[in-house]
Design an enzyme around this catalytic site. Structure first.
Site, mmCIF file in Angstrom:
data_model
loop_
_atom_site.group_PDB
_atom_site.id
_atom_site.type_symbol
_atom_site.label_atom_id
_atom_site.label_comp_id
_atom_site.label_asym_id
_atom_site.label_seq_id
_atom_site.Cartn_x
_atom_site.Cartn_y
_atom_site.Cartn_z
ATOM 1 C CG HIS A 9 114.360 66.613 -4.012
ATOM 2 N ND1 HIS A 9 114.381 65.345 -4.542
ATOM 3 C CD2 HIS A 9 115.617 66.872 -3.557
ATOM 4 C CE1 HIS A 9 115.603 64.845 -4.419
ATOM 5 N NE2 HIS A 9 116.374 65.752 -3.834
ATOM 6 C CG HIS A 176 85.682 60.908 -13.405
ATOM 7 N ND1 HIS A 176 86.082 60.923 -12.096
ATOM 8 C CD2 HIS A 176 84.403 60.435 -13.404
ATOM 9 C CE1 HIS A 176 85.099 60.483 -11.328
ATOM 10 N NE2 HIS A 176 84.059 60.181 -12.100
#
Length: 331
Positions: A9, A176
């Site tokens: 959605h 990271h």
């Protein structure tokens, strides 16, 4: 290769698709279909069909969808029932799920097998800080790997007595997302070792790096001299390590101290005053250029890639461009 359709959605699926490609690189047989507020079931179904039509192989399709029972799920479910065969659906869409699916399809050619494999990593991606906020039933006690100091007697030889470096990377950001997900999954280390004199003295950065380690992989931060000792310690013979250096100077010092590295992955060097942009992710000053040249003289090879799926770039061309820009800057 298994085709993957993200559906949601709103723009959620598009955003996760972009995030996944930031970490893993541009993907083929991979697309998103979103249901906008002013659209209906037929609209999102048509988008799914268009994405699938773009795949090389339409026999193996995996839908990753935001919500069980919602319109995107219902339309994907209808497509699955109509197609039958080897298609599969997993709901609860999140980024760890997508990263695991992209990793799995390098070696797994079944959508259903990938669907099974990604459920636990998707769940493991849900964490709280502090950990005490997590419901007790979801707190997992991870096995703590043995530490060399004290747990394994000195002189013990594990494996062949030589630590295995699955990747040695220069990356100013150190641990990271691209390392914790893309490279870790591609290289499968059991330890990530940040080799840095500066970080080893910084308790805050050390804690942040340890917390950023992927589930099941131990993160260590060691000074360069200590890494040279580890390299020679036979107790690490069964270890597969991913090394991270902040800059080429640290890598050169480690190699000169005896760390047995023959190839350096050059991934990211952030911009600072006095540096030039040699490409989109590598910024260098004169010291960096000179250090890379010294590494090359020592026979070190360079694998210039930000993420595993990137095509390697030519290091000689990058250094030549950096030197030209530095010369122009100093005129």
């Amino acid at each position: 290769m298994v085709g993957i359709v993200l559906a949601s959605h709103g723009a959620f699926a598009e955003g996760i698709s972009q995030s996944a490609e930031m970490i893993f690189g541009k993907q083929t047989n991979f697309g998103s279909a979103i249901l906008k507020p002013d659209e209906g079931p037929d609209d999102v179904r048509k988008k799914m069909e268009d994405v699938i039509a773009s795949f090389d192989n339409q026999d193996e399709v995996l839908f990753l969808i935001d919500l069980w029972g919602g319109t995107p799920f219902n339309q994907a479910n209808k497509l699955l029932e109509e197609h039958g065969g080897n298609w599969a659906i997993v709901t609860g869409l999140n980024l760890p799920m997508v990263i695991e699916a992209l990793t799995q399809r390098f070696s797994v050619e079944s959508a259903k097998e990938i669907a099974t494999a990604i459920v636990d990593p998707a769940k493991d991606g849900i964490k709280t800080k502090p950990e005490s906020l997590a419901p007790k039933s979801t707190v997992k006690q991870e096995a703590k790997p043995a530490e060399v100091q004290g747990d394994i007697p000195e002189g013990t030889v594990l494996g062949d007595g030589h630590i295995k470096y699955v990747l040695a990377r220069i990356d100013s950001r150190l641990l990271h997302g691209q390392v914790a997900t893309g490279w870790s999954k591609a290289m499968n280390p059991d330890r990530i070792i940040v080799v840095s004199d500066n970080v080893a003295k910084d308790d805050l950065r050390k804690n942040m790096i340890r917390e950023a380690a992927p589930t099941g992989i131990k993160a260590h931060i060691v000074p360069i001299k200590k890494m040279a000792e580890v390299d020679k310690d036979p107790r690490f013979g069964a270890t597969k390590a991913l090394l991270l250096f902040e800059n080429p100077e640290a890598a050169l010092q480690a190699i000169e101290d005896g760390v047995q590295i023959d190839t350096l992955n050059v991934g990211s060097m952030s911009y600072a005053v006095g540096k030039v942009n040699a490409n989109s992710v590598l910024s260098m000053n004169q010291k960096d250029v000179d250090t890379f040249k010294k590494l090359k003289e020592k026979g070190i090879k360079f694998d210039v890639r930000k993420v595993p799926s990137d095509n390697p770039e030519n290091m000689d061309a990058i250094l030549s461009k950096a030197q030209k820009l530095l010369d122009e800057q100093n005129k």
